[in-house]
Motif scaffolding. Structure first.
Motif, PDB file in Angstrom:
ATOM      1  N   VAL A  24       0.847  -1.197   0.000  1.00 15.93           N
ATOM      2  CA  VAL A  24       0.000   0.000   0.000  1.00 15.93           C
ATOM      3  C   VAL A  24       0.877   1.239   0.000  1.00 15.93           C
ATOM      4  CG1 VAL A  24      -1.688   1.312   1.325  1.00 15.93           C
ATOM      5  CG2 VAL A  24      -1.937  -1.156   1.104  1.00 15.93           C
ATOM      6  N   LEU A  25       1.909   1.253   0.833  1.00 13.73           N
ATOM      7  CA  LEU A  25       2.816   2.401   0.884  1.00 13.73           C
ATOM      8  C   LEU A  25       3.574   2.555  -0.430  1.00 13.73           C
ATOM      9  CD1 LEU A  25       4.260   2.027   4.500  1.00 13.73           C
ATOM     10  CD2 LEU A  25       2.424   3.545   3.717  1.00 13.73           C
ATOM     11  N   LEU A  28       1.613   4.580  -3.111  1.00 14.65           N
ATOM     12  CA  LEU A  28       1.272   5.984  -2.884  1.00 14.65           C
ATOM     13  C   LEU A  28       2.114   6.922  -3.736  1.00 14.65           C
ATOM     14  CD1 LEU A  28       0.967   6.070   1.019  1.00 14.65           C
ATOM     15  CD2 LEU A  28      -0.884   6.032  -0.654  1.00 14.65           C
ATOM     16  N   GLU A  29       1.518   8.054  -4.118  1.00 18.45           N
ATOM     17  CA  GLU A  29       2.263   9.109  -4.810  1.00 18.45           C
ATOM     18  C   GLU A  29       3.113   9.903  -3.837  1.00 18.45           C
ATOM     19  OE1 GLU A  29      -0.832  11.398  -6.775  1.00 18.45           O
ATOM     20  OE2 GLU A  29      -0.249  10.533  -8.684  1.00 18.45           O
ATOM     21  N   SER A  30       2.707   9.948  -2.570  1.00 21.71           N
ATOM     22  CA  SER A  30       3.459  10.664  -1.541  1.00 21.71           C
ATOM     23  C   SER A  30       4.685   9.851  -1.152  1.00 21.71           C
ATOM     24  CB  SER A  30       2.607  10.872  -0.285  1.00 21.71           C
ATOM     25  OG  SER A  30       1.485  11.652  -0.567  1.00 21.71           O
ATOM     26  N   ASN A  45       9.387   4.262   0.453  1.00 21.83           N
ATOM     27  CA  ASN A  45       8.642   3.764  -0.706  1.00 21.83           C
ATOM     28  C   ASN A  45       9.270   4.309  -2.000  1.00 21.83           C
ATOM     29  OD1 ASN A  45       7.698   6.419  -0.762  1.00 21.83           O
ATOM     30  ND2 ASN A  45       5.547   5.877  -0.789  1.00 21.83           N
ATOM     31  N   GLU A 122       5.837  11.631   5.868  1.00 24.71           N
ATOM     32  CA  GLU A 122       5.143  11.676   4.583  1.00 24.71           C
ATOM     33  C   GLU A 122       5.455  13.016   3.952  1.00 24.71           C
ATOM     34  OE1 GLU A 122       0.733  11.462   2.509  1.00 24.71           O
ATOM     35  OE2 GLU A 122       0.886  11.459   4.689  1.00 24.71           O
ATOM     36  N   ARG A 124       4.761  15.301   0.639  1.00 25.29           N
ATOM     37  CA  ARG A 124       3.945  15.503  -0.555  1.00 25.29           C
ATOM     38  C   ARG A 124       4.563  16.661  -1.346  1.00 25.29           C
ATOM     39  NH1 ARG A 124      -0.646  16.255   3.123  1.00 25.29           N
ATOM     40  NH2 ARG A 124      -0.770  14.258   4.145  1.00 25.29           N
TER      41      ARG A 124
END
Length: 192
Positions: A24-25, A28-30, A45, A122, A124
């Motif tokens: 799942v990680l 992610l785009e983040s 990631n 995280e 972004r």
């Protein structure tokens, strides 16, 4: 499979085995990094690999400051200490980072205390947020333009219908055929 962002190219492993806890990680785009209690990287990631221009294999066990630093007076060490002391997530918006490869990135950074005394980061990238905001704005503009065109078509169609009806009545009343040529031009243009 490889991914390219900016001047960096990071190889991504093709997923062939059973799903792992990090799938799942990884999707992610983040950019997500997990730091141990010593604030050294335990996991990152693919988005983090692309952002920092380094592979997870190279980064594991190293301090985040080896790959990037906060531009300005704030430092990761004091920021991480603040999160640990508060024992709650802290957000920094539009944080400018200097990358070890000489590049820069502006990110929204959320640091959350991890379950084992470490931290979860995280990041972004602002360009990602800006792109999403731009796409959302374009969708809104498109919707407004469509609504305006529908309204404009309605406003044009109603008066033209009145002109057409009045021209037909006028044509019936005219006695001279040469005058009826003018009403035919009007009808043709209204229909067009």
């Amino acid at each position: 499979m490889s991914c390219k962002i900016g001047a960096c190219m990071v190889r991504r492993k093709k997923i062939t085995a059973l799903p792992t806890e990090n799938m799942v990680l990884d999707a992610l785009e983040s950019a997500v990094l997990v730091l141990g209690s010593d604030y050294h990287i335990r996991y990152m990631n693919p988005a983090a690999e692309n952002l920092l221009c380094i592979s997870q294999h190279q980064a594991l066990g190293q301090a985040l400051s080896a790959f990037c630093s906060i531009v300005g007076d704030e430092h990761f060490a004091t920021f991480f200490a603040d999160v640990a002391t508060a024992n709650m997530a802290i957000l920094r918006r539009a944080l400018s980072l200097a990358l070890s490869e000489g590049g820069r990135a502006v990110v929204d950074l959320v640091v959350t205390p991890g379950p084992t005394g470490g931290l979860i980061l995280e990041m972004r990238p602002m360009e990602l947020l800006a792109r999403h905001a731009e796409e959302e704005m374009q969708d809104r503009i498109y919707g407004v333009a469509q609504e305006m065109l529908r309204g404009l078509a309605h406003e044009i169609k109603n008066p033209l219908g009145g002109l057409r009806g009045a021209t037909q009545l006028l044509e019936r009343e005219l006695q001279r055929p040469e005058l009826k040529d003018y009403t035919r031009v009007i009808l043709h243009e209204v229909d067009r």
